[in-house]
Motif scaffolding. Structure first.
Motif, PDB file in Angstrom:
ATOM      1  N   ALA A  86       0.825  -1.210   0.000  1.00 18.23           N
ATOM      2  CA  ALA A  86       0.000   0.000   0.000  1.00 18.23           C
ATOM      3  C   ALA A  86       0.859   1.259   0.000  1.00 18.23           C
ATOM      4  CB  ALA A  86      -0.939   0.002   1.201  1.00 18.23           C
ATOM      5  N   GLY A 137       2.395   1.603  -3.377  1.00 16.52           N
ATOM      6  CA  GLY A 137       1.426   2.140  -4.326  1.00 16.52           C
ATOM      7  C   GLY A 137       1.247   3.635  -4.161  1.00 16.52           C
ATOM      8  N   MET A 138       1.207   4.092  -2.910  1.00 16.27           N
ATOM      9  CA  MET A 138       1.078   5.530  -2.632  1.00 16.27           C
ATOM     10  C   MET A 138       2.241   6.301  -3.242  1.00 16.27           C
ATOM     11  SD  MET A 138       1.144   7.401   1.123  1.00 16.27           S
ATOM     12  CE  MET A 138       2.828   6.870   1.427  1.00 16.27           C
ATOM     13  N   TYR A 143       2.164   6.142  -7.190  1.00 15.93           N
ATOM     14  CA  TYR A 143       1.132   7.034  -7.730  1.00 15.93           C
ATOM     15  C   TYR A 143       1.612   8.487  -7.707  1.00 15.93           C
ATOM     16  CZ  TYR A 143      -2.997   4.036  -8.368  1.00 15.93           C
ATOM     17  OH  TYR A 143      -3.898   3.117  -8.834  1.00 15.93           O
ATOM     18  N   SER A 169      -1.803  -2.011  -5.107  1.00 17.83           N
ATOM     19  CA  SER A 169      -3.011  -1.831  -4.296  1.00 17.83           C
ATOM     20  C   SER A 169      -3.800  -3.131  -4.205  1.00 17.83           C
ATOM     21  CB  SER A 169      -3.884  -0.714  -4.879  1.00 17.83           C
ATOM     22  OG  SER A 169      -4.500  -1.114  -6.091  1.00 17.83           O
ATOM     23  N   ALA A 208      -2.125  -5.242  -1.682  1.00 15.77           N
ATOM     24  CA  ALA A 208      -2.415  -4.747  -0.336  1.00 15.77           C
ATOM     25  C   ALA A 208      -3.801  -5.184   0.122  1.00 15.77           C
ATOM     26  CB  ALA A 208      -2.300  -3.226  -0.299  1.00 15.77           C
ATOM     27  N   VAL A 240      -6.207   0.744   2.929  1.00 14.08           N
ATOM     28  CA  VAL A 240      -5.563   0.806   1.614  1.00 14.08           C
ATOM     29  C   VAL A 240      -5.944   2.084   0.884  1.00 14.08           C
ATOM     30  CG1 VAL A 240      -5.353  -0.303  -0.644  1.00 14.08           C
ATOM     31  CG2 VAL A 240      -5.439  -1.704   1.429  1.00 14.08           C
ATOM     32  N   GLN A 241      -7.236   2.416   0.863  1.00 12.62           N
ATOM     33  CA  GLN A 241      -7.676   3.601   0.131  1.00 12.62           C
ATOM     34  C   GLN A 241      -7.143   4.885   0.755  1.00 12.62           C
ATOM     35  OE1 GLN A 241      -8.549   1.434  -2.425  1.00 12.62           O
ATOM     36  NE2 GLN A 241      -9.707   3.255  -2.965  1.00 12.62           N
ATOM     37  N   LEU A 271      -3.473   5.166  -0.246  1.00  9.14           N
ATOM     38  CA  LEU A 271      -3.332   5.567  -1.647  1.00  9.14           C
ATOM     39  C   LEU A 271      -3.634   7.052  -1.830  1.00  9.14           C
ATOM     40  CD1 LEU A 271      -4.945   2.545  -3.538  1.00  9.14           C
ATOM     41  CD2 LEU A 271      -2.525   3.019  -3.173  1.00  9.14           C
ATOM     42  N   ALA A 280     -11.804  -1.165  -6.663  1.00 10.87           N
ATOM     43  CA  ALA A 280     -11.226  -1.591  -5.388  1.00 10.87           C
ATOM     44  C   ALA A 280     -12.085  -2.667  -4.721  1.00 10.87           C
ATOM     45  CB  ALA A 280     -11.079  -0.382  -4.464  1.00 10.87           C
TER      46      ALA A 280
END
Length: 263
Positions: A8, A11-12, A15, A54, A57, A66-67, A70, A162
């Motif tokens: 996660a 991914g953050m 991005y 993601s 994760a 997770v959201q 992100l 998601a």
């Protein structure tokens, strides 16, 4: 679970880096040449890698964690934009980055163990129906909708992706069976729709309100469904911290969405 956190956070970061790469390309090319610029293409690859991270994760972490993580990519974008795009941070940006960081720490610390609950039998059907409704709404809003309304559709599309990815993980099918899973197509349709509608929202209005609307929907909707339906849980005694963390992360991201770095 630590693998999920690593994915996660990865991914953050990816991005955020991808956004800066695309902005860098937009400063050095115009018109159609932007989309074939090497840095823009690298940003698109980064978006794909971040999405895969993601999904990894979601195998071990609740959706609200997770959201939220992100969404922290907005803070990464602001921090990277300073040396790369030579933008000067505002005091508001600095405070917002701090608020997002604290919020994400609270959210991460409040997560309980991975849920083992199987989605209800009706979940796939409802997801497919909702995906159809969002597609119809997007078609209607594409030409005449406001930037924020179109961005909300984008957020719903990414939310479907998601939720679909989480539901596929909770199933017991093997990889070769994924094409026959309804949730697989919800992920494909939701992700494609989200990307298309977000791009359209930026065409029709300022980046700040559109990005803010996108991430508010993308954090709140999947997180709420995950807790209510998919068995996502908070550590005992950490309920208030989880709520405060999500609120802080979302509020900070709304502020960062209006930063010059996002434009």
């Amino acid at each position: 679970m630590w693998t999920g956190y690593a994915a996660a956070v990865g991914g953050m970061v990816v991005y955020g880096v991808a956004s800066v790469l695309q902005a860098y390309a937009a400063r050095r090319a115009t018109g159609p040449r932007v989309v074939v610029h090497p840095f823009y293409l690298a940003g698109l690859v980064g978006d794909g890698v971040a999405f895969v991270l993601s999904v990894v994760a979601l195998a071990t972490l609740p959706l609200f964690v997770v959201q939220s993580l992100l969404a922290g990519s907005l803070a990464v974008t602001v921090l990277l934009a300073l040396p790369v795009l030579h933008l000067r941070p505002t005091r508001r940006d600095v405070v917002a980055v701090g608020v997002v960081t604290v919020g994400l720490l609270l959210v991460s610390a409040s997560a309980a163990a991975e849920s083992t609950r199987t989605p209800p039998a009706w979940f796939s059907t409802v997801m497919v129906v909702v995906a159809g409704v969002v597609v119809v709404a997007s078609v209607l809003l594409y030409s005449r909708g406001t930037s924020v309304a179109v961005a909300v559709c984008a957020g719903l599309g990414f939310s479907l992706a998601a939720l679909g990815a989480r539901a596929v993980h909770l199933g017991e099918g093997h990889w070769h069976e994924l094409p026959g899973e309804p949730m697989t197509w919800v992920v494909v349709v939701g992700g494609g729709l989200g990307a298309l509608m977000y791009a359209r929202s930026l065409e029709r209005g300022d980046v700040g309100p559109a990005t803010a609307a996108l991430w508010v929907v993308e954090v709140v909707v999947p997180g709420a469904v995950g807790v209510a339906v998919l068995g996502d849980a908070v550590r005992p005694g950490w309920e208030a911290a989880a709520v405060m963390g999500v609120i802080a992360a979302v509020a900070g991201c709304v502020v960062l969405a209006h930063s010059p770095a996002q434009a």
